[in-house]
Design a protein around this motif. Structure first.
Motif, mmCIF file in Angstrom:
data_model
loop_
_atom_site.group_PDB
_atom_site.id
_atom_site.type_symbol
_atom_site.label_atom_id
_atom_site.label_comp_id
_atom_site.label_asym_id
_atom_site.label_seq_id
_atom_site.Cartn_x
_atom_site.Cartn_y
_atom_site.Cartn_z
ATOM 1 N N CYS A 16 -4.202 10.076 0.460
ATOM 2 C CA CYS A 16 -4.930 8.944 -0.073
ATOM 3 C C CYS A 16 -4.035 7.375 -0.236
ATOM 4 C CB CYS A 16 -4.621 8.997 -1.556
ATOM 5 S SG CYS A 16 -5.524 10.993 -1.870
ATOM 6 N N TYR A 17 -4.606 6.280 -0.053
ATOM 7 C CA TYR A 17 -3.475 4.844 0.376
ATOM 8 C C TYR A 17 -3.906 4.307 -0.932
ATOM 9 C CZ TYR A 17 -3.889 5.424 5.161
ATOM 10 O OH TYR A 17 -3.856 6.033 6.162
ATOM 11 N N LEU A 18 -3.268 4.671 -1.358
ATOM 12 C CA LEU A 18 -2.808 3.283 -3.072
ATOM 13 C C LEU A 18 -2.214 2.259 -2.983
ATOM 14 C CD1 LEU A 18 -1.787 6.653 -5.199
ATOM 15 C CD2 LEU A 18 -4.380 5.879 -4.548
ATOM 16 N N ASP A 19 -3.090 1.260 -3.678
ATOM 17 C CA ASP A 19 -2.431 -0.266 -3.897
ATOM 18 C C ASP A 19 -0.613 -0.300 -4.884
ATOM 19 O OD1 ASP A 19 -4.923 -1.337 -3.359
ATOM 20 O OD2 ASP A 19 -5.349 -1.582 -5.286
ATOM 21 N N ASP A 20 -0.166 -1.115 -4.406
ATOM 22 C CA ASP A 20 1.499 -1.443 -4.607
ATOM 23 C C ASP A 20 0.694 -1.780 -6.079
ATOM 24 O OD1 ASP A 20 2.928 -1.121 -2.116
ATOM 25 O OD2 ASP A 20 1.896 -3.136 -1.890
ATOM 26 N N GLY A 21 2.387 -0.679 -6.625
ATOM 27 C CA GLY A 21 1.571 -0.570 -8.567
ATOM 28 C C GLY A 21 1.181 0.469 -9.198
ATOM 29 N N THR A 25 2.271 17.312 -4.474
ATOM 30 C CA THR A 25 1.885 15.860 -4.322
ATOM 31 C C THR A 25 3.128 15.187 -3.252
ATOM 32 O OG1 THR A 25 0.811 14.684 -5.735
ATOM 33 C CG2 THR A 25 2.010 13.351 -5.028
ATOM 34 N N LEU A 26 3.184 15.323 -1.970
ATOM 35 C CA LEU A 26 4.304 14.249 -1.462
ATOM 36 C C LEU A 26 3.703 12.511 -1.164
ATOM 37 C CD1 LEU A 26 3.726 16.959 1.813
ATOM 38 C CD2 LEU A 26 5.606 17.214 -0.355
ATOM 39 N N ILE A 27 4.633 12.084 -1.156
ATOM 40 C CA ILE A 27 5.186 10.469 -0.580
ATOM 41 C C ILE A 27 5.613 10.461 0.501
ATOM 42 C CG2 ILE A 27 6.173 8.419 -1.501
ATOM 43 C CD1 ILE A 27 6.142 9.861 -4.675
ATOM 44 N N ALA A 28 4.847 9.924 1.539
ATOM 45 C CA ALA A 28 4.796 8.992 1.902
ATOM 46 C C ALA A 28 5.459 8.339 2.500
ATOM 47 C CB ALA A 28 3.815 8.954 3.573
ATOM 48 N N PHE A 29 6.668 7.890 3.253
ATOM 49 C CA PHE A 29 7.498 6.869 3.487
ATOM 50 C C PHE A 29 7.464 5.466 4.411
ATOM 51 C CE2 PHE A 29 10.293 9.485 1.455
ATOM 52 C CZ PHE A 29 9.805 9.298 -0.196
ATOM 53 N N MET A 89 0.875 -1.069 -0.394
ATOM 54 C CA MET A 89 -0.082 -0.063 0.046
ATOM 55 C C MET A 89 0.625 1.100 0.367
ATOM 56 S SD MET A 89 -3.850 1.070 0.063
ATOM 57 C CE MET A 89 -4.368 -0.526 0.767
ATOM 58 N N GLN A 90 0.779 2.389 -1.073
ATOM 59 C CA GLN A 90 1.245 3.685 -1.196
ATOM 60 C C GLN A 90 0.415 4.498 -0.244
ATOM 61 O OE1 GLN A 90 3.022 3.940 -4.831
ATOM 62 N NE2 GLN A 90 1.782 2.783 -5.304
ATOM 63 N N THR A 91 1.291 5.946 0.237
ATOM 64 C CA THR A 91 0.719 6.074 1.260
ATOM 65 C C THR A 91 0.747 7.779 0.357
ATOM 66 O OG1 THR A 91 0.153 4.999 3.331
ATOM 67 C CG2 THR A 91 0.143 7.494 3.150
ATOM 68 N N ILE A 92 -0.168 8.925 -0.257
ATOM 69 C CA ILE A 92 0.173 9.924 -0.574
ATOM 70 C C ILE A 92 -0.435 10.673 -0.309
ATOM 71 C CG2 ILE A 92 1.036 9.115 -2.860
ATOM 72 C CD1 ILE A 92 -0.978 10.190 -4.176
ATOM 73 N N PHE A 93 0.001 12.606 0.180
ATOM 74 C CA PHE A 93 -0.925 13.504 -0.060
ATOM 75 C C PHE A 93 -0.960 14.398 -0.862
ATOM 76 C CE2 PHE A 93 0.972 11.671 4.905
ATOM 77 C CZ PHE A 93 -0.127 11.343 5.276
ATOM 78 N N VAL A 94 -2.272 14.836 -0.816
ATOM 79 C CA VAL A 94 -2.205 15.766 -2.395
ATOM 80 C C VAL A 94 -2.745 17.436 -1.617
ATOM 81 C CG1 VAL A 94 -3.127 15.890 -4.997
ATOM 82 C CG2 VAL A 94 -1.906 13.819 -3.737
ATOM 83 N N MET A 95 -1.726 17.997 -1.666
ATOM 84 C CA MET A 95 -2.338 19.671 -1.710
ATOM 85 C C MET A 95 -3.025 20.090 -2.773
ATOM 86 S SD MET A 95 0.039 20.812 1.230
ATOM 87 C CE MET A 95 1.442 21.459 0.069
ATOM 88 N N VAL A 96 -4.441 20.555 -2.648
ATOM 89 C CA VAL A 96 -4.634 20.839 -3.719
ATOM 90 C C VAL A 96 -5.314 22.392 -3.643
ATOM 91 C CG1 VAL A 96 -7.205 20.587 -4.713
ATOM 92 C CG2 VAL A 96 -5.998 18.571 -3.872
ATOM 93 N N LYS A 97 -4.592 23.932 -4.568
ATOM 94 C CA LYS A 97 -5.377 24.766 -5.110
ATOM 95 C C LYS A 97 -6.561 24.852 -5.708
ATOM 96 C CE LYS A 97 -2.288 27.182 -5.239
ATOM 97 N NZ LYS A 97 -1.322 28.542 -5.602
ATOM 98 N N CYS A 98 -7.639 25.791 -4.976
ATOM 99 C CA CYS A 98 -9.470 25.048 -5.455
ATOM 100 C C CYS A 98 -9.253 26.393 -6.466
ATOM 101 C CB CYS A 98 -10.583 25.089 -4.296
ATOM 102 S SG CYS A 98 -10.217 23.494 -4.175
ATOM 103 N N GLU A 99 -10.574 26.698 -7.015
ATOM 104 C CA GLU A 99 -11.034 27.953 -7.828
ATOM 105 C C GLU A 99 -12.014 28.851 -6.956
ATOM 106 O OE1 GLU A 99 -13.149 26.294 -10.868
ATOM 107 O OE2 GLU A 99 -11.589 25.757 -12.748
#
Length: 79
Positions: free
Chosen positions: A44-49, A71-75, A1-11
């Motif tokens: 976000c949690y993404l499946d490996d691969g 996007t930040l990737i958590a290790f 499982m991959q963990t990422i954080f995505v910061m979003v700027k909105c209109e």
């Protein structure tokens, strides 16, 4: 499982709309309103691969009202 954080700027004026849409995506576990340069932070949690870049482009950047992402990737998570 991959963990990422995505910061979003909105209109302008669309942060709540983007947040409501983001929480509906299966891979997104948390949506936080934040201060500073970005409006939202998505955990976000993404499946490996799974291609992280492709996920961000296809699912997050395509949400109506999204202007920019960072996007930040958590290790490792520490308890």
């Amino acid at each position: 499982m991959q963990t990422i954080f995505v910061m979003v700027k909105c209109e302008l004026g669309r942060s709540y709309e983007v947040a409501d849409e983001a929480v509906e995506l299966e891979q997104i576990s948390e949506v936080h309103s934040i201060s500073g340069q970005y409006d939202l932070m998505l955990k976000c949690y993404l499946d490996d691969g799974v291609d992280i870049g492709q996920f961000v482009v296809d699912h997050i950047q395509m949400l109506p009202g999204v202007k920019d992402t960072f996007t930040l990737i958590a290790f490792k998570a520490f308890a």
